[in-house]
Write a protein that holds these residues in place. Structure first.
Motif, PDB file in Angstrom:
ATOM      1  N   UNK A  49      -6.765 111.199  38.400  1.00  0.00           N
ATOM      2  CA  UNK A  49      -6.188 112.286  39.339  1.00  0.00           C
ATOM      3  C   UNK A  49      -6.951 111.616  40.586  1.00  0.00           C
ATOM      4  N   UNK A  50      -7.354 111.052  40.758  1.00  0.00           N
ATOM      5  CA  UNK A  50      -7.836 111.273  41.861  1.00  0.00           C
ATOM      6  C   UNK A  50      -7.440 109.357  42.472  1.00  0.00           C
ATOM      7  N   UNK A  51      -7.727 108.531  41.840  1.00  0.00           N
ATOM      8  CA  UNK A  51      -6.700 107.222  41.532  1.00  0.00           C
ATOM      9  C   UNK A  51      -5.001 107.157  41.674  1.00  0.00           C
ATOM     10  N   UNK A  52      -4.295 107.638  41.161  1.00  0.00           N
ATOM     11  CA  UNK A  52      -3.694 108.119  41.198  1.00  0.00           C
ATOM     12  C   UNK A  52      -2.979 108.804  42.003  1.00  0.00           C
ATOM     13  N   UNK A  53      -3.851 109.512  42.828  1.00  0.00           N
ATOM     14  CA  UNK A  53      -3.483 110.409  43.940  1.00  0.00           C
ATOM     15  C   UNK A  53      -2.945 109.256  44.760  1.00  0.00           C
ATOM     16  N   UNK A  54      -4.327 108.392  45.169  1.00  0.00           N
ATOM     17  CA  UNK A  54      -4.344 107.802  46.526  1.00  0.00           C
ATOM     18  C   UNK A  54      -3.479 106.688  45.999  1.00  0.00           C
ATOM     19  N   UNK A  55      -3.001 106.413  45.238  1.00  0.00           N
ATOM     20  CA  UNK A  55      -1.857 105.045  44.475  1.00  0.00           C
ATOM     21  C   UNK A  55       0.033 105.804  44.990  1.00  0.00           C
ATOM     22  N   UNK A  56       0.367 107.175  45.017  1.00  0.00           N
ATOM     23  CA  UNK A  56       1.112 107.660  45.154  1.00  0.00           C
ATOM     24  C   UNK A  56       1.363 107.877  46.587  1.00  0.00           C
ATOM     25  N   UNK A  57       0.303 108.166  47.236  1.00  0.00           N
ATOM     26  CA  UNK A  57       0.645 108.340  48.514  1.00  0.00           C
ATOM     27  C   UNK A  57       1.712 107.311  49.910  1.00  0.00           C
ATOM     28  N   UNK A  58       2.048 106.373  49.128  1.00  0.00           N
ATOM     29  CA  UNK A  58       2.493 105.276  50.111  1.00  0.00           C
ATOM     30  C   UNK A  58       3.448 105.511  49.443  1.00  0.00           C
ATOM     31  N   UNK A  59       4.396 105.728  48.837  1.00  0.00           N
ATOM     32  CA  UNK A  59       5.043 105.921  47.488  1.00  0.00           C
ATOM     33  C   UNK A  59       5.819 107.313  47.930  1.00  0.00           C
ATOM     34  N   UNK A  60       5.287 108.375  47.932  1.00  0.00           N
ATOM     35  CA  UNK A  60       5.474 109.320  48.754  1.00  0.00           C
ATOM     36  C   UNK A  60       5.794 109.015  49.817  1.00  0.00           C
ATOM     37  N   UNK A  61       5.561 108.925  50.811  1.00  0.00           N
ATOM     38  CA  UNK A  61       5.521 108.336  52.127  1.00  0.00           C
ATOM     39  C   UNK A  61       6.765 107.769  52.856  1.00  0.00           C
ATOM     40  N   UNK A  62       6.822 106.931  51.549  1.00  0.00           N
ATOM     41  CA  UNK A  62       8.578 105.851  52.193  1.00  0.00           C
ATOM     42  C   UNK A  62       9.615 107.146  51.417  1.00  0.00           C
ATOM     43  N   UNK A  63       9.836 107.733  50.421  1.00  0.00           N
ATOM     44  CA  UNK A  63      10.233 108.707  50.625  1.00  0.00           C
ATOM     45  C   UNK A  63      11.070 109.842  51.511  1.00  0.00           C
ATOM     46  N   UNK A  64       9.680 110.262  51.539  1.00  0.00           N
ATOM     47  CA  UNK A  64       9.889 111.489  52.981  1.00  0.00           C
ATOM     48  C   UNK A  64      11.084 110.408  53.727  1.00  0.00           C
ATOM     49  N   UNK A  65      10.227 109.587  54.485  1.00  0.00           N
ATOM     50  CA  UNK A  65      10.280 108.720  56.091  1.00  0.00           C
ATOM     51  C   UNK A  65      12.284 108.201  54.990  1.00  0.00           C
ATOM     52  N   UNK A  66      12.416 108.013  54.168  1.00  0.00           N
ATOM     53  CA  UNK A  66      13.642 107.430  53.521  1.00  0.00           C
ATOM     54  C   UNK A  66      14.609 108.642  53.807  1.00  0.00           C
ATOM     55  N   UNK A  67      14.321 110.118  52.999  1.00  0.00           N
ATOM     56  CA  UNK A  67      14.955 110.856  52.878  1.00  0.00           C
ATOM     57  C   UNK A  67      15.510 111.719  54.045  1.00  0.00           C
ATOM     58  N   UNK A  68      13.966 111.352  55.833  1.00  0.00           N
ATOM     59  CA  UNK A  68      14.151 111.983  56.729  1.00  0.00           C
ATOM     60  C   UNK A  68      14.653 111.023  57.914  1.00  0.00           C
ATOM     61  N   UNK A  69      15.761 110.204  57.129  1.00  0.00           N
ATOM     62  CA  UNK A  69      16.335 109.092  58.011  1.00  0.00           C
ATOM     63  C   UNK A  69      17.882 109.488  57.465  1.00  0.00           C
ATOM     64  N   UNK A  70      17.890 110.285  56.328  1.00  0.00           N
ATOM     65  CA  UNK A  70      19.117 110.203  55.575  1.00  0.00           C
ATOM     66  C   UNK A  70      19.795 109.177  54.754  1.00  0.00           C
TER      67      UNK A  70
END
Length: 72
Positions: A49-70
């Motif tokens: 859980x610890x390693x998966x959380x740390x690895x997924x943060x950049x992908x979640x941030x990129x998805x959020x930024x792309x969704x925010x930009x439309x």
């Protein structure tokens, strides 16, 4: 004919101490902490859980930024 001077060999002996005894603990442990004993499944889930959380943060941030930009 040239006469060669006798060559002396210098034998260098290195004293190799095993890595497991280099730290003075007496026993070799490949983890930098005490293993939790019989709770291997619990430890594995927490570590995953610890390693998966740390690895997924950049992908979640990129998805959020792309969704925010439309873009997505």
């Amino acid at each position: 004919m040239l006469v060669r001077a006798p060559q002396t060999r210098v034998v260098r002996r290195r004293v190799n101490t095993p890595v497991r005894f280099a730290h003075g603990h007496g026993e070799y442990h490949h983890l930098p902490f005490q293993f939790p004993g019989n709770k291997r499944a619990s430890f594995g889930l927490k570590l995953s859980a610890f390693l998966l959380t740390g690895f997924s943060i950049p992908f979640l941030a990129a998805a959020f930024q792309l969704k925010k930009a439309g873009a997505v």
